[in-house]
Design a protein around this motif. Structure first.
Motif, short mmCIF file in Angstrom:
data_model
loop_
_atom_site.label_atom_id
_atom_site.label_comp_id
_atom_site.label_asym_id
_atom_site.label_seq_id
_atom_site.Cartn_x
_atom_site.Cartn_y
_atom_site.Cartn_z
N LYS A 158 9.86 34.88 15.85
CA LYS A 158 8.63 34.20 16.29
C LYS A 158 7.65 34.16 15.12
N LYS A 159 6.94 33.04 15.03
CA LYS A 159 6.00 32.89 13.92
C LYS A 159 4.57 32.70 14.44
N GLY A 160 4.21 33.47 15.45
CA GLY A 160 2.85 33.42 16.02
C GLY A 160 2.47 32.02 16.42
N ALA A 161 1.37 31.53 15.86
CA ALA A 161 0.87 30.20 16.23
C ALA A 161 1.72 29.08 15.62
N HIS A 162 2.81 29.46 14.91
CA HIS A 162 3.61 28.43 14.24
C HIS A 162 5.00 28.25 14.81
N GLY A 163 5.22 28.74 16.03
CA GLY A 163 6.49 28.46 16.69
C GLY A 163 7.51 29.58 16.57
N ALA A 164 8.77 29.22 16.77
CA ALA A 164 9.85 30.22 16.78
C ALA A 164 11.12 29.58 16.24
N VAL A 165 11.95 30.40 15.59
CA VAL A 165 13.20 29.88 15.02
C VAL A 165 14.37 30.66 15.61
N LEU A 166 15.39 29.91 16.05
CA LEU A 166 16.59 30.51 16.65
C LEU A 166 17.74 30.42 15.64
N PHE A 167 18.44 31.53 15.45
CA PHE A 167 19.59 31.57 14.53
C PHE A 167 20.81 32.10 15.27
N ASP A 168 22.00 31.58 14.93
CA ASP A 168 23.21 32.21 15.47
C ASP A 168 24.24 32.47 14.37
N GLY A 169 23.81 32.41 13.14
CA GLY A 169 24.74 32.69 12.03
C GLY A 169 25.22 31.42 11.37
N THR A 170 25.38 30.33 12.16
CA THR A 170 25.77 29.05 11.55
C THR A 170 24.72 27.97 11.83
N LYS A 171 24.08 28.02 13.01
CA LYS A 171 23.12 26.98 13.36
C LYS A 171 21.70 27.54 13.41
N VAL A 172 20.73 26.61 13.22
CA VAL A 172 19.33 27.00 13.26
C VAL A 172 18.58 25.99 14.12
N PHE A 173 17.64 26.46 14.93
CA PHE A 173 16.77 25.57 15.70
C PHE A 173 15.33 26.06 15.54
N SER A 174 14.44 25.14 15.20
CA SER A 174 13.05 25.51 15.00
C SER A 174 12.19 24.85 16.07
N ALA A 175 11.51 25.65 16.88
CA ALA A 175 10.64 25.11 17.94
C ALA A 175 9.19 25.21 17.49
N PRO A 176 8.42 24.17 17.74
CA PRO A 176 7.00 24.26 17.37
C PRO A 176 6.25 25.13 18.36
N ALA A 177 5.02 25.50 18.01
CA ALA A 177 4.16 26.15 19.00
C ALA A 177 3.33 25.06 19.66
N TYR A 178 2.91 25.28 20.88
CA TYR A 178 2.10 24.28 21.56
C TYR A 178 0.71 24.27 20.91
N PRO A 179 0.20 23.08 20.56
CA PRO A 179 -1.13 23.05 19.93
C PRO A 179 -2.23 23.33 20.95
N LEU A 180 -2.57 24.59 21.07
CA LEU A 180 -3.45 25.06 22.13
C LEU A 180 -4.91 24.97 21.71
N GLU A 181 -5.70 24.26 22.52
CA GLU A 181 -7.12 24.14 22.18
C GLU A 181 -7.90 25.32 22.78
N ASN A 182 -7.43 25.75 23.96
CA ASN A 182 -8.16 26.76 24.70
C ASN A 182 -7.51 28.14 24.54
N LEU A 183 -7.58 28.70 23.33
CA LEU A 183 -6.96 29.99 23.06
C LEU A 183 -7.95 31.11 23.37
#
Ligand code: AMP
Length: 301
Positions: free
Chosen positions: A203-228
């Motif tokens: 997890k990268k805090g306000a910058h999303g999260a990255v999933l790894f399985d050794g061969t593949k990678v998926f990068s999810a953004p964080a929701y651009p939250l106005e009301n934090l």
């Protein structure tokens, strides 16, 4: 399918630049269970509280179909207290105090009825306790673990032992660096996956999260939250949404994991919109699905 959650149940005192709450409901197991309850029922919570734990909080969890037969209530004991203060940017926070109270002597006992649960979430607690839970349960379909810098610093050997016995590790970027002494996320991920787990989420805090399985990678953004308002519990809520979604699926593969990461991010974004568990208490399927669809739109190119 059945889901077992082990972790802390706490009263948190949280200060932000704008506001402060005292003794608000918190704890890793609380956030995970509430988030997961929107996907699967019942969620079996294993944890400990003191006799000061309020009836309204028992009622809140029960109303969400969180089963509390594994929640120990220590007579004359005091519930775990944690206190933190956020910096203006919300990404950094200082821990002001950690009072273990009943947590100091916590010995998780898994009731027989839930030893066969298919999905296991080991929330952030002392690694030997996480191992102790794994020794009590029968072979689950999937085991997910969350941890924190404290355990990497003071119980690294014990933590590495548990990590050899799980399927998914959820960790944040600074913890991944602390664990591996490697600042590059991809190199750190390789090292961590070599310990033995199948999947890793950084997890990268306000910058999303990255999933790894050794061969593949998926990068999810964080929701651009106005009301934090308060990010406390966002990591745990992520784990609850992630595993809650997975526990409804017939199979686990990278494609399904990608969706689960987005559902985790959706739930975490709701969590940050109010103090404590407030924003997690009044969600519904439609609100969750709408935000999931917004995520898909944000990430599409
Ligand atoms: P997060 O913001 O995801 O790191 O989670 C914060 C939650 O973790 C708070 O509700 C705290 O009560 C709980 N917490 C903080 N420190 C600990 C600890 N040492 N062990 C277990 N839970 C903790």
């Amino acid at each position: 399918m059945s889901l077992l959650v082990v972790g802390s149940v706490a009263y948190d005192t949280i200060e932000t630049v704008q506001s402060k709450v005292i003794d608000a409901l918190g704890g890793s197991a609380t956030y995970i269970s509430l988030a997961a309850s929107y996907f699967t029922n019942p969620v079996h919570l294993v944890g400990v509280v003191g006799s000061d734990f309020k009836k309204e909080h028992i009622d809140l969890l029960s109303k969400k179909n969180v089963d509390l037969k594994g929640l120990q209530i220590v007579e004359n004991g005091k519930t775990f207290r944690w206190s933190g203060r956020y910096h203006k940017n919300f990404n950094d926070r200082d821990t002001i105090s950690t009072d273990l109270n009943v947590f100091e002597t916590f010995n998780p006992i898994i009731p027989d009825e839930i030893k066969n649960d298919d999905f296991i979430m080991l929330g952030n607690i002392d690694p030997p306790l996480q191992l102790n839970v794994l020794e009590q349960i029968n072979k689950p379909k999937l085991t997910v673990l969350d941890t924190m810098n404290l355990w990497i610093n003071i119980k690294k050997m014990e933590l590495l032992e548990v990590l050899k016995n799980i399927d998914v590790l959820i960790i944040n970027d600074s913890e991944a660096e602390l664990l591996t002494s490697e600042a590059n996320l991809v190199k750190a991920a390789k090292q961590i996956l070599n310990i033995g787990m199948k999947y890793l989420i950084i997890k990268k805090g306000a910058h999303g999260a990255v999933l790894f399985d050794g061969t593949k990678v998926f990068s999810a953004p964080a929701y651009p939250l106005e009301n934090l308002v308060d990010p406390t519990g966002a990591g745990d809520t992520f784990a609850g949404g992630f595993l809650g979604y997975l526990s409804k699926q017939n199979e686990i593969n990278f494609e399904i994991m990608r969706k689960a990461v987005v559902y985790g991010s959706v739930m975490a974004s709701f969590c940050c919109e109010d103090f404590s568990t407030s924003a997690l208490e009044n969600l519904n399927e439609e609100k969750i699905q709408n935000r999931f669809d917004e995520f898909a739109e944000i990430a599409r190119f």
